[in-house]
Design a protein around this motif. Structure first.
Motif, short mmCIF file in Angstrom:
data_model
loop_
_atom_site.label_atom_id
_atom_site.label_comp_id
_atom_site.label_asym_id
_atom_site.label_seq_id
_atom_site.Cartn_x
_atom_site.Cartn_y
_atom_site.Cartn_z
N ARG A 69 0.83 -1.21 0.00
CA ARG A 69 0.00 0.00 0.00
C ARG A 69 0.86 1.26 0.00
N PHE A 70 1.98 1.22 0.67
CA PHE A 70 2.91 2.35 0.69
C PHE A 70 3.28 2.75 -0.74
N ASN A 71 3.68 1.78 -1.54
CA ASN A 71 4.12 2.07 -2.90
C ASN A 71 2.96 2.41 -3.84
N ILE A 72 1.80 1.81 -3.64
CA ILE A 72 0.64 2.18 -4.45
C ILE A 72 0.24 3.62 -4.18
N ILE A 73 0.23 4.02 -2.92
CA ILE A 73 -0.11 5.40 -2.56
C ILE A 73 0.92 6.37 -3.14
N ALA B 295 -4.78 7.52 6.15
CA ALA B 295 -6.13 7.24 5.68
C ALA B 295 -6.29 5.81 5.21
N ASN B 296 -5.20 5.22 4.75
CA ASN B 296 -5.24 3.84 4.23
C ASN B 296 -4.73 2.82 5.25
N GLY B 297 -4.53 3.25 6.49
CA GLY B 297 -4.16 2.31 7.54
C GLY B 297 -2.73 1.87 7.55
N LEU C 249 -0.15 3.86 8.40
CA LEU C 249 0.39 4.47 9.61
C LEU C 249 -0.76 4.85 10.52
N LYS C 250 -0.55 4.70 11.81
CA LYS C 250 -1.54 5.15 12.80
C LYS C 250 -0.88 6.26 13.62
N LEU C 251 -1.04 7.49 13.15
CA LEU C 251 -0.32 8.61 13.73
C LEU C 251 -1.02 9.21 14.93
N ASP C 252 -2.24 8.81 15.20
CA ASP C 252 -2.98 9.41 16.30
C ASP C 252 -2.75 8.67 17.62
N GLU C 253 -2.04 7.55 17.57
CA GLU C 253 -1.82 6.77 18.79
C GLU C 253 -0.55 7.19 19.49
#
Length: 318
Positions: A15-19, A310-312, A314-318
């Motif tokens: 997903r990292f590379n697709i984004i 947004a695509n899960g 990274l979870k930056l709010d934790e």
């Protein structure tokens, strides 16, 4: 001008590379001149043929199909890191690796090779694949390197100990066929690199065989280290944890200015960013450093991070 980057890990960093590919498509103004994604390289674990980096985990057939489709539908080839130097004839019939090769056998995808046994097998069984000669071969003699470039390969990845040795690089006749690995984390002139590749190959085979026999059990390297005790010296290689900031003083390091002001004018157009085992933020900074305009790094990083969250990825709010 075409500046073609080969990016790491289509499976683990899917997903990292697709984004990132979507950001290149939608926000081209962030990117340096001529940036293209030439391929995304890696393997689907537990590929026994894989080399260069140990890759654990397991990808089922549906995931393999999903990843192939996602990149190929965007015109991006997958390039399989089938560079295990320890391949024997008995390994050529591996069900998983042949399944992957058949699923991706559409004329777009590629393979990186090292073992002559495996190279011959792929050329015979899967002639649609373009083949790349691996940097794992450790061809540091200039004359041997020139000869390698003349062989029947789509691309030859130049050993990064030759990076920035422009008197040697200038004499390559077909520079567009050559790929420069720009961000090597290994010590320049490392005497143990070839041996390290061999033990990674042994570990990959051991892991793949373990998954076949004991799919529900956790893999351990204990038995492998008992058989090859000298392999344990590589289990804590400090180089693998270097960041983009740690490597910039290495003599093998190629800066973005080097790429655009030296390598591209010389005729080189293919550049590899290593990082299959990098954690997400380190890999992100590599992409910002090499492919984004300096004045756009902040907005590009912010945009990319928002999409990763947004695509899960990274979870930056934790």
């Amino acid at each position: 001008m075409r500046v073609r980057f080969h990016l790491p890990d289509f499976a683990g960093h899917f997903r990292f590379n697709i984004i990132f590919a979507e950001m290149l498509k939608r926000c081209p103004e962030y990117f340096r001149e001529g940036v293209e994604i030439a391929s995304v390289y890696g393997c689907f674990p537990p590929s026994l043929w894989n080399g260069g980096r140990m890759c654990g985990g397991y990808c089922d057939k549906d995931y393999v199909k999903t990843v192939i489709g996602a990149f190929n539908d965007r015109g991006i080839p997958l390039r399989f890191t089938f560079t295990n130097p320890m391949i024997e004839k008995k390994h050529l019939s591996d069900d998983f690796c042949n399944m992957v090769m058949n699923l991706a056998n559409n004329g777009l995808n590629e393979a990186i090779v090292f073992s002559p046994i495996l190279e011959e097998y792929i050329r015979k069984q899967y002639p649609k694949y373009k083949l790349t000669s691996s940097t794992c071969k450790r061809i540091t003699d200039p004359e041997a390197m020139y000869a390698e470039v003349e062989k029947d390969y789509h691309i030859v990845v130049i050993d990064y100990d030759l990076n920035n040795k422009f008197d040697i690089l200038e004499k390559i006749l077909d520079k567009d066929k050559c790929e420069i690995l720009v961000n090597a984390c290994c010590d320049p002139g490392c005497k143990r690199r070839s041996e390290h590749y061999r033990f990674i190959g042994l570990q990959q085979i051991d892991f793949a065989n373990h998954v076949k026999k004991h799919p529900a059990n956790t893999y351990s390297t204990d038995a492998l280290y008992q058989k090859y005790p000298e392999a344990k010296q590589f289990s804590k290689c400090p180089s693998v944890n270097r960041t983009i900031f740690d490597i910039q003083d290495l003599s093998t390091h190629v800066t973005p200015d080097d790429i655009w002001n030296k390598y591209v004018p010389m005729g080189f157009s293919q550049f590899k960013i290593e990082g299959r085992t990098y954690e997400t933020l380190n890999l992100l900074e590599h992409y910002m450093y090499y492919m984004i305009k300096p004045e756009c790094k902040d907005i590009a990083r912010f945009t990319f991070l928002r999409q990763l969250r947004a695509n899960g990825v990274l979870k930056l709010d934790e």
